[in-house]
Write an enzyme that holds these catalytic residues in place. Structure first.
Site, PDB file in Angstrom:
ATOM      1  N   ARG A 211       0.847  -1.200   0.000  1.00  0.00           N
ATOM      2  CA  ARG A 211       0.000   0.000   0.000  1.00  0.00           C
ATOM      3  C   ARG A 211       0.885   1.254   0.000  1.00  0.00           C
ATOM      4  NH1 ARG A 211      -3.814  -3.558   2.930  1.00  0.00           N
ATOM      5  NH2 ARG A 211      -2.634  -3.256   4.848  1.00  0.00           N
ATOM      6  N   PHE A 227     -11.033  -5.205  -6.034  1.00  0.00           N
ATOM      7  CA  PHE A 227     -11.072  -6.009  -4.803  1.00  0.00           C
ATOM      8  C   PHE A 227     -10.581  -5.135  -3.641  1.00  0.00           C
ATOM      9  CE2 PHE A 227      -9.935  -8.706  -8.447  1.00  0.00           C
ATOM     10  CZ  PHE A 227     -10.983  -9.607  -8.475  1.00  0.00           C
ATOM     11  N   ASP A 249     -15.558  -3.510  -5.210  1.00  0.00           N
ATOM     12  CA  ASP A 249     -15.630  -4.733  -4.410  1.00  0.00           C
ATOM     13  C   ASP A 249     -17.055  -5.256  -4.514  1.00  0.00           C
ATOM     14  OD1 ASP A 249     -13.576  -5.919  -2.057  1.00  0.00           O
ATOM     15  OD2 ASP A 249     -15.657  -6.558  -1.844  1.00  0.00           O
ATOM     16  N   SER A 250     -17.214  -6.557  -4.350  1.00  0.00           N
ATOM     17  CA  SER A 250     -18.564  -7.126  -4.417  1.00  0.00           C
ATOM     18  C   SER A 250     -19.251  -7.101  -3.055  1.00  0.00           C
ATOM     19  CB  SER A 250     -18.495  -8.564  -4.939  1.00  0.00           C
ATOM     20  OG  SER A 250     -17.649  -9.328  -4.111  1.00  0.00           O
ATOM     21  N   ASP A 300      -6.042  -7.090  -6.414  1.00  0.00           N
ATOM     22  CA  ASP A 300      -5.689  -7.862  -5.209  1.00  0.00           C
ATOM     23  C   ASP A 300      -6.841  -8.807  -4.878  1.00  0.00           C
ATOM     24  OD1 ASP A 300      -4.407  -8.782  -2.935  1.00  0.00           O
ATOM     25  OD2 ASP A 300      -5.092  -7.110  -1.691  1.00  0.00           O
ATOM     26  N   CYS A 340      -2.665 -14.332  -3.761  1.00  0.00           N
ATOM     27  CA  CYS A 340      -2.376 -14.854  -2.421  1.00  0.00           C
ATOM     28  C   CYS A 340      -2.674 -16.358  -2.380  1.00  0.00           C
ATOM     29  CB  CYS A 340      -3.161 -14.099  -1.356  1.00  0.00           C
ATOM     30  SG  CYS A 340      -4.923 -14.165  -1.583  1.00  0.00           S
TER      31      CYS A 340
HETATM   32  N1  SAH Z   1      -6.813  -5.155  -1.238  1.00  0.00           N
HETATM   33  C1  SAH Z   1      -7.525  -5.344   0.005  1.00  0.00           C
HETATM   34  C2  SAH Z   1      -7.774  -6.806   0.316  1.00  0.00           C
HETATM   35  C3  SAH Z   1      -8.552  -7.554  -0.758  1.00  0.00           C
HETATM   36  S1  SAH Z   1      -9.338  -8.977  -0.166  1.00  0.00           S
HETATM   37  C4  SAH Z   1      -6.764  -4.634   1.126  1.00  0.00           C
HETATM   38  O1  SAH Z   1      -5.657  -4.121   0.898  1.00  0.00           O
HETATM   39  O2  SAH Z   1      -7.295  -4.562   2.240  1.00  0.00           O
HETATM   40  C5  SAH Z   1     -10.334  -9.471  -1.488  1.00  0.00           C
HETATM   41  C6  SAH Z   1     -11.629  -8.703  -1.658  1.00  0.00           C
HETATM   42  O3  SAH Z   1     -12.227  -9.158  -2.866  1.00  0.00           O
HETATM   43  C7  SAH Z   1     -12.679  -8.881  -0.587  1.00  0.00           C
HETATM   44  O4  SAH Z   1     -13.036  -7.623  -0.078  1.00  0.00           O
HETATM   45  C8  SAH Z   1     -13.910  -9.502  -1.311  1.00  0.00           C
HETATM   46  O5  SAH Z   1     -15.130  -8.952  -0.879  1.00  0.00           O
HETATM   47  C9  SAH Z   1     -13.645  -9.103  -2.731  1.00  0.00           C
HETATM   48  N2  SAH Z   1     -14.176  -9.970  -3.786  1.00  0.00           N
HETATM   49  C10 SAH Z   1     -14.144 -11.326  -3.873  1.00  0.00           C
HETATM   50  N3  SAH Z   1     -14.596 -11.740  -5.066  1.00  0.00           N
HETATM   51  C11 SAH Z   1     -14.924 -10.623  -5.768  1.00  0.00           C
HETATM   52  C12 SAH Z   1     -15.441 -10.382  -7.083  1.00  0.00           C
HETATM   53  N4  SAH Z   1     -15.672 -11.388  -7.924  1.00  0.00           N
HETATM   54  N5  SAH Z   1     -15.645  -9.110  -7.464  1.00  0.00           N
HETATM   55  C13 SAH Z   1     -15.398  -8.088  -6.617  1.00  0.00           C
HETATM   56  N6  SAH Z   1     -14.893  -8.248  -5.382  1.00  0.00           N
HETATM   57  C14 SAH Z   1     -14.672  -9.503  -4.960  1.00  0.00           C
END
Ligand code: SAH
Length: 395
Positions: A211, A227, A249-250, A300, A340
């Site tokens: 970040r 995400f 995000d979803s 991510d 990850c």
């Molecule tokens: N980058 C973030 C962590 C990401 S975790 C940070 O730095 O804090 C992954 C995220 O992806 C979660 O919030 C989850 O809700 C979201 N997610 C999972 N599948 C998804 C999709 N198909 N479309 C959008 N978001 C999604």
């Protein structure tokens, strides 16, 4: 007398290399009585004592080594020593709980199945193996003593507990909730952490340094953060001077938390932030149809491949988002792309991104390979501990 397990001939080699896992197939005999989580002595086929392990009769990983020394007992003092050593290592790196800090990174800190994250004066504990579960009280007391934190909340609701025959366990183990939400300050940005219902222990501490990198790269750029969860990369990009930040995000609750986090930092230009609740796979296509362009994109995603057996379907998912993100990037643009998934190594990940660039018709280069911060160490004897990998690419 502890029970003993005797390994198949030759199977002592990985233990002598200090690898902590003993699979069902490597065990020749079991002698004595032990319940899940009990400590057993581990013997080579020739009877040599190799160390002590936690027995887990339900798991394919039938035992996890606590140590590789045949004499030291596994007791409260053992956990005190391991936790104190991990804490001292973090302190020596200048890492502090006020910023959010992983205190225990399981096998790589010598404590298989034990994860602990500190957020201010609260430690969030996650136990994922039968042995760790058995020693809960000793681990909680060792954490309170080493960290000086006031509270310990257990968030043992990870799916992997099922593989060990363990049910979910959540609740306060020391102290109780303070007034209002927990907060950390990461690189000067205030962030709320919902330890009871957020993902994992509440926050993705492993991306802290990435970040900060995003903040350094964001000045004047149009940023797309896919995400986004609670907005960590989004706030970093705004702090770094991004001209606009679209975050997707979803999860509705994650986006609401992200917007509360933005509001907690009034110095940030909130008007440059746009939030979209959508599936990233479709949103990337829709953005292209709408003619949107970006100069920096963060991908991510969640773990698409929990193990190597999911690698093929995961590879298709990674390829899809990387391809469609690359199509939105201006020439000279930056892609910060992460995986990850333990089941996808960095070489494979780079090949997937290379394939995506080829299909997108762009020429790209890797400027840096990225990983988690130093509070997520990887034991030299335990390459399985490496899960988060990232690439900074430029087209
Ligand atoms: N980058 C973030 C962590 C990401 S975790 C940070 O730095 O804090 C992954 C995220 O992806 C979660 O919030 C989850 O809700 C979201 N997610 C999972 N599948 C998804 C999709 N198909 N479309 C959008 N978001 C999604």
């Amino acid at each position: 007398m502890s029970a003993t397990i005797t390994l198949q001939p030759g199977r002592e080699k990985s233990v002598l290399r200090r690898h902590p896992w003993l699979f069902e197939t490597s065990i020749a005999h079991f002698n004595g009585r032990a319940r899940a989580g009990d400590t057993v002595d581990v013997l080579a086929a020739d009877g040599r004592r190799l160390g002590r392990a936690a027995w887990s009769p339900r798991s394919q990983i039938r035992a996890r080594m606590w140590h590789f020394d045949p004499v030291t007992p596994i007791d409260d003092a053992f956990f005190r020593a391991r936790v104190a050593a991990a804490w001292t290592r973090r302190g020596a790196l200048g890492l502090v709980p006020a910023h959010g800090l992983r205190v225990l990174h399981a096998e790589s800190d010598g404590l298989p199945g034990v994860i602990a994250d500190a957020y201010g004066d609260t430690v969030v504990l996650q136990l994922t193996s039968a042995g760790a579960d058995k020693w809960r009280a000793a681990i909680v007391s060792a954490l309170l003593r080493a960290t000086g934190c006031a509270r310990v909340y257990e968030r043992s609701d990870s799916d992997v507990r099922g593989l060990e025959g363990l049910a979910p366990e959540c609740g306060w183990r020391a102290g109780q909730a303070g007034d209002g939400p927990l907060e950390i300050v990461e690189h000067g940005l205030r962030m709320e952490v919902d330890i009871q219902s957020g993902h994992k222990t509440g926050f993705y501490l492993d991306q802290r340094d990435n970040r900060a990198l995003t903040a350094r790269l964001a000045a004047g750029r149009r940023v797309l953060n896919c995400f986004c969860y609670t907005g960590g990369f989004s706030l970093a990009a705004l702090a770094g001077g991004a001209s606009e930040v679209l975050s997707i995000d979803s999860s509705g609750p994650a986006l609401q938390q992200a917007q509360r986090n933005l509001a907690l930092n009034p110095a940030l230009p909130a008007a440059r932030a746009e939030w979209l609740e959508a599936d990233v796979f479709t949103a990337l296509r829709d953005l292209r149809k709408a003619g949107r362009r970006f100069d920096l994109i963060v991908l991510d995603p969640p773990k698409f491949a929990p193990s190597a057996s999911h690698a093929a379907s995961a590879a298709r998912a990674y390829k899809d988002i990387n391809l469609n993100a690359l199509r939105l990037l201006e020439p000279g643009g930056l892609l910060l792309t992460y995986s990850c998934s333990g089941g996808i190594g960095v070489e494979l990940f780079q090949k997937i991104v290379a394939g995506a660039a080829l299909d997108a018709g762009v020429d790209g280069r890797v400027l840096a390979r990225l990983g988690p911060g130093p509070d997520h160490p990887v034991g030299l004897a335990f390459p399985e501990g490496e899960y988060l990998k990232g690439l900074l690419c430029q087209i």
